[in-house]
Design an enzyme around this catalytic site. Structure first.
Site, short mmCIF file in Angstrom:
data_model
loop_
_atom_site.label_atom_id
_atom_site.label_comp_id
_atom_site.label_asym_id
_atom_site.label_seq_id
_atom_site.Cartn_x
_atom_site.Cartn_y
_atom_site.Cartn_z
N HIS A 8 -8.26 35.14 -9.96
CA HIS A 8 -7.87 33.72 -10.48
C HIS A 8 -8.67 32.78 -9.26
CE1 HIS A 8 -5.32 30.67 -12.44
NE2 HIS A 8 -5.48 30.06 -11.15
N GLU A 9 -8.39 32.92 -8.16
CA GLU A 9 -8.96 31.95 -7.21
C GLU A 9 -10.38 32.03 -7.05
OE1 GLU A 9 -7.00 29.79 -6.32
OE2 GLU A 9 -4.93 30.82 -6.87
N GLY A 37 1.09 -1.27 0.06
CA GLY A 37 -0.22 -0.07 -0.15
C GLY A 37 0.89 1.16 0.14
N PRO A 38 0.05 2.28 -0.16
CA PRO A 38 0.93 3.51 -0.15
C PRO A 38 1.80 3.98 1.15
CG PRO A 38 -1.30 4.04 -0.96
CD PRO A 38 -1.28 2.86 -0.37
N PRO A 39 2.64 4.92 1.08
CA PRO A 39 3.50 5.13 2.00
C PRO A 39 2.49 5.77 3.05
CG PRO A 39 4.42 6.33 0.23
CD PRO A 39 2.96 5.73 -0.27
N THR A 50 0.42 4.43 5.43
CA THR A 50 -0.91 4.11 5.65
C THR A 50 -0.83 2.97 7.00
OG1 THR A 50 -0.34 2.51 4.01
CG2 THR A 50 -1.89 4.26 3.34
N GLY A 51 0.17 2.99 7.41
CA GLY A 51 -0.02 2.21 8.66
C GLY A 51 0.63 0.73 8.68
N LYS A 52 1.34 0.46 7.75
CA LYS A 52 1.97 -0.89 7.56
C LYS A 52 2.96 -1.24 8.64
CE LYS A 52 3.39 0.23 3.32
NZ LYS A 52 2.83 1.27 3.17
N ASP A 85 -2.74 24.28 -13.33
CA ASP A 85 -3.92 24.17 -13.76
C ASP A 85 -4.37 23.54 -15.06
OD1 ASP A 85 -4.78 25.46 -11.44
OD2 ASP A 85 -5.06 27.51 -12.41
#
Ligand code: ATP
Length: 509
Positions: A332-333, A106-108, A110-112, A407
């Site tokens: 712009h925002e 899993g992605p970094p 995430t609690g491994k 964008d």
């Protein structure tokens, strides 16, 4: 103590040899060379002398499964697998071979690592941890020796603590267990071979029993030998948390923090779509730091809001900009925010003019629900929101600026997703099979259509720019609610010819 005695005795022996007329120069040179070599080898961590530890010193782990937010399916699968370790007699009865390796993918963040620690606690096992990158050394054999040391250390630790099993956790296993190509020989092939040999040596009757848990973000990169039955044959996916899991993780990490009454954990969870557990932990920590800096006794919702921005975009910068630049950024925002609110009501969480990271301003969107599947309409809406900033600049200043680069990148990425997913007029296609011309034409058609739709939305809501601009310039930040009120107020203003108004603004600019 021994070291001190040796240091004291050596000069005495040398003095004695000199006294009786022995030429000590070659001896001293040889001793210097040996010490230099020994020091060098020890620095590389090669031999067991000097004991450069491969593992991170981990006292008995105290992490429990209930301290891990979300990940219900992963925790259930892991616990089921661990029950095999606990009820080993039943294993024998059924003739089940022991489970040797579990792979958490899993992605970094995430609690491994947390899961592996909780596994050790759940099974009352000794726990040793190492990272794949610690095994990759320049010298042949060093990594393999470290693997042997790791298994030895795990067994010793379990024996010392009177535990029946030990868990060895290797993070970033892909570094040492990546796919082997052809006959190319690499140092870590030996390390990997040693790991496979040690794993093959694990038996049910062994005492203490060893279980390997490895973690990776890239399971597809692993060598097939590692994934073979009998090795890391159980894969458990530890994914990014969904809304409910984010709420649980946040609740775990605010337990020891003083919260103000206005803190709404559910709203924070909603605003942190795609955040990992580690990022959520960081949000709670940064919020506490903001409260501490403000000398506030409690952490407020506004501290959390700043913390989310910090984790998402980076620290606030002191970039000084001119008044014109600030006004352009504000418009712009507002362009992004108006389109966002019109195409997806209630989606704006914050409009900010405070520069953070690389951005001079930003709009934070807050999806009402986590979304993992996108329709053509969803993708088109997101592209329109991305184009809103540039279109606003075009309408108000007669041209765009470099502020829209990111964008456009995002918009083009989404256009490619539309084509790639078979949602465009090209039908179901593979990108690399379509001619460059046709692809370019379809991309431009989609973008031009959406630019037109964005222009239409902003022309319809043109009075919002005037109505909200000064407020945004003064306050720097508008939260979603404030922005929505401005939008409503502007909608209620007497309708005049918007095209004329735009022309007048442009002339003035
Ligand atoms: P990496 O792949 O980068 O090694 P990882 O998946 O092993 O990351 P951990 O080291 O376990 O992630 O998590 C880092 C920190 O993030 C934990 O110490 C904890 O504070 C927090 N965290 C991550 N996931 C969770 C979760 N599900 N519940 C509670 N806290 C979490």
């Amino acid at each position: 103590m021994g070291k001190e005695i040796i240091i004291g005795v050596i000069p005495v022996i040398i003095a004695f040899l000199v006294f009786i007329g022995v030429n000590v120069a070659p001896l001293i040179i040889a001793a210097m060379i040996i010490s230099f070599l020994a020091f060098f080898v020890m620095r590389q961590g090669g031999m067991s002398i000097g004991q450069k530890k491969t593992t991170v010193e981990t006292p008995k782990t105290k992490v429990k499964f209930n301290q891990i937010g979300g990940q219900e399916r992963a925790k259930k699968e892991l616990r089921e697998a661990l029950d095999f370790l606990i009820h080993k007699d039943t294993l024998k009865e059924y003739g089940i071979r022991p489970l040797k390796g579990l792979l958490l993918t899993g992605p970094p963040g995430t609690g491994k690592t947390l899961m592996a620690k909780a596994a050790a606690n759940y099974t009352n096992s000794a726990f040793v941890a190492a990272s794949g990158s610690q095994f990759v050394e320049m010298y042949v054999g060093v990594g393999a020796q470290r693997i042997r040391d790791l298994f030895k250390e795990a067994k010793q630790k379990a024996e010392k603590n009177n535990q029946e099993s030990a868990i060895i956790f290797i993070d970033e296993i892909d570094v040492l267990g990546g796919k082997r190509e052809g006959s190319q020989h690499r140092e870590y092939d030996q390390t990997l071979n040693q790991l496979l040999t040690e794993m093959d040596g694990i038996t049910t009757s062994e005492h203490p029993r060893i279980l390997m848990i490895a973690a990776t973000n890239r399971a597809d990169m692993l060598d097939d030998a590692l994934l073979r039955p009998g090795r890391f044959d159980r894969q458990i996916v530890v994914d990014l948390p969904d809304m409910k899991a984010r709420k649980q993780i946040l609740e775990i990490h605010v337990k020891n923090k003083p919260l103000a009454d206005d803190v709404d954990i559910e709203a924070i969870a909603r605003d942190t779509f795609n955040f990992s557990g580690a990022q959520l932990e960081s949000v709670t920590n940064e919020a506490a730091i903001y409260a501490f800096r403000d000398k506030s006794k409690v952490i407020t919702q506004s501290h959390f809001s700043h913390a989310i921005d910090k984790v998402m975009m980076g620290e606030q910068t002191d970039r000084e900009s001119t008044a014109e630049e600030r006004e352009r950024v504000a418009n712009h925002e507002l362009g992004h925010a108006i389109v966002s609110e019109v195409v997806r009501p209630l989606s704006v969480s914050q409009v900010s003019l405070r520069p953070r990271g690389q951005a001079l301003g930003y709009v934070r969107q807050s999806p009402q629900q986590d979304r993992y599947l996108y329709t053509l309409e969803n993708l088109e809406q997101q592209i329109m929101i991305a184009l809103g900033g540039a279109v606003a600049e075009e309408m108000l200043y007669g041209g765009r600026s470099t502020g829209s680069r990111n964008d456009f990148e995002q918009a083009l990425h989404l256009v490619n997703t539309i084509i790639d997913s078979g949602l465009s007029r090209l039908g179901i296609v593979k990108m690399d099979m379509v001619g460059k011309e046709a692809l370019h034409e379809e991309r431009q058609r989609i973008l031009n259509d959406l630019l037109d739709s964005t222009r239409k939305v902003l022309t319809e809501h043109f009075p919002v720019f005037q109505h909200a601009l000064n407020h945004l310039l003064r306050e720097e930040v508008l939260n979603g609610e404030q922005f929505r009120i401005m939008l409503e107020e502007a909608r209620a203003l007497p309708k005049q010819s918007k095209v004329e108004e735009i022309e007048a603004r442009r002339m003035k600019a």
